[in-house]
Design an enzyme around this catalytic site. Structure first.
Site, PDB file in Angstrom:
ATOM      1  CG  HIS A  14      -1.761  -1.145   1.467  1.00 25.41           C
ATOM      2  ND1 HIS A  14      -2.898  -1.410   0.726  1.00 25.41           N
ATOM      3  CD2 HIS A  14      -1.671  -2.160   2.368  1.00 25.41           C
ATOM      4  CE1 HIS A  14      -3.467  -2.509   1.160  1.00 25.41           C
ATOM      5  NE2 HIS A  14      -2.751  -2.993   2.147  1.00 25.41           N
TER       6      HIS A  14
HETATM    7  O1  RIB Z   1      -4.961  -0.121   4.900  1.00 25.65           O
HETATM    8  C1  RIB Z   1      -3.577  -0.120   4.641  1.00 25.65           C
HETATM    9  C2  RIB Z   1      -2.880   0.886   5.487  1.00 25.65           C
HETATM   10  O2  RIB Z   1      -3.055   0.546   6.867  1.00 25.65           O
HETATM   11  C3  RIB Z   1      -1.351   0.920   5.267  1.00 25.65           C
HETATM   12  O3  RIB Z   1      -0.877   2.214   5.515  1.00 25.65           O
HETATM   13  C4  RIB Z   1      -0.835  -0.025   6.317  1.00 25.65           C
HETATM   14  O4  RIB Z   1       0.505   0.293   6.730  1.00 25.65           O
HETATM   15  C5  RIB Z   1      -1.778   0.251   7.446  1.00 25.65           C
HETATM   16  O5  RIB Z   1      -1.310   1.409   8.126  1.00 25.65           O
END
Ligand code: RIB
Ligand code: CA
Length: 315
Positions: free
Chosen positions: A244
């Site tokens: 992500h």
């Molecule tokens: O939903 C994904 C996010 O939530 C990313 O930033 C992961 O590191 C968690 O913080």
């Protein structure tokens, strides 16, 4: 050759946050990380702050200051994600205890000072966790919303649905009140939601390429990502977990890898089924003002090549 863009990474490491930090450090010719602010999210603040120090020590970049920020969301109790990241937040690799210290200033205060002391539009914020620190900085000094160049954040979901409730993505869900303030601040915002990060799935062949680099950083990250992807295997089948957070840094480095649309995004803060949802008006069916570029596509091969290149450079 233009001078590198000054960025502040606001983060809750988190294995994917860790890759984002390394991606930025590996492209130092383009990005100058002027500071890291830690926020409570994946794990509690003491750990996200310590993990930030550990990552900078691994990369040999203890020149970059780390500041502890908010230990809880603005208005709701903190919810963490050890079930994804492990109890340390960086399970999969054993780091030595950090020897560098946190800076004494509060993270949001550093953000305000850094933005107000530099020329307008010269600092970019890259929030990778709940938006608590960003909202607090804006509350302290509202002028930063217009003074920062842009906010490139990871958070939200529309087409993909949520990963912490059926409608909400983790970063927004943990602190939707902070997210609502940020999205309504007037700042220029680019959003890397699950709609795009679910196209950036770790492949075993890529992880093997990373291992093949044979450096201390690559070895650590093969461990971190092998742990991280176990959680998502049942969701994404043969592919691994979605990376992500590095999509924010990759957009700054190679925006041509991405496609998006300028839309209105509102945050649901009413308790209930849709609490923490990013409500995206993709077809402008309301007259609400457009306030964010919602990224919907990434060239995944180009994205993973960029990350591998960063690890080659880090050594
Ligand atoms: O939903 C994904 C996010 O939530 C990313 O930033 C992961 O590191 C968690 O913080
Ligand atoms: Ca994160």
């Amino acid at each position: 050759m233009s001078s590198p863009r000054s960025i502040i990474i606001d983060t809750d490491p988190g294995q994917d946050d860790a890759v984002a930090i390394m991606l930025a450090l590996g492209h130092a010719e383009a990005l100058d990380v002027i500071g890291i602010t830690a926020v409570a999210g994946n794990v509690g603040l003491p750990l996200t702050a310590k993990n930030s120090l550990k990552l900078l020590e691994l990369a040999g970049r203890t020149d970059i200051p780390v500041y502890a920020g908010a230990s809880a969301p603005l208005m709701v109790p903190l919810e963490t994600a050890e079930y994804v990241h492990g109890e340390t937040g960086l399970n999969g690799w054993t780091f030595p205890e950090p020897t560098t210290a946190l800076r004494p200033e509060f993270g949001p205060d550093f953000i305000v000072e850094a933005v107000m002391s530099r020329p307008p539009k010269s600092v970019t914020l890259c929030p990778l966790g709940p938006l608590t620190n960003i909202a607090l900085a804006m509350a302290k000094e509202p002028r930063i919303a217009d003074r920062i160049d842009k906010i490139v954040l990871m958070g939200g979901a529309q087409i993909e649905g949520g990963n912490v409730t059926p409608t909400a993505e983790f970063n927004i869900y943990v602190d939707p009140h902070a997210a609502a303030r940020v999205f309504n601040s007037g700042a220029e915002i680019v959003v890397m939601s699950l709609d795009v990060t679910h196209q950036a799935l770790i492949k075993r062949a890529w992880l093997n390429e990373l291992a093949g680099l044979g450096t201390k950083c690559s070895e650590a990250f093969v461990g971190l990502l092998s742990f991280y992807e176990r959680y998502d295997e049942e969701k994404y089948g043969s592919d691994g977990g979605p990376l992500h957070d590095p999509t924010t840094i990759a957009w700054l480095l190679k925006p041509e890898l991405f496609k998006g649309k300028f839309v209105n995004v509102e945050i649901e803060t009413t308790p209930g089924l849709c609490f923490g949802q990013t409500v995206v008006d993709r077809w402008s069916v309301t007259k609400r003002p457009k306030n964010a570029t919602w990224i919907t596509h990434v060239d995944a091969d180009g994205f993973f090549d960029l990350i591998l290149d960063a690890f080659r450079r880090l050594g």
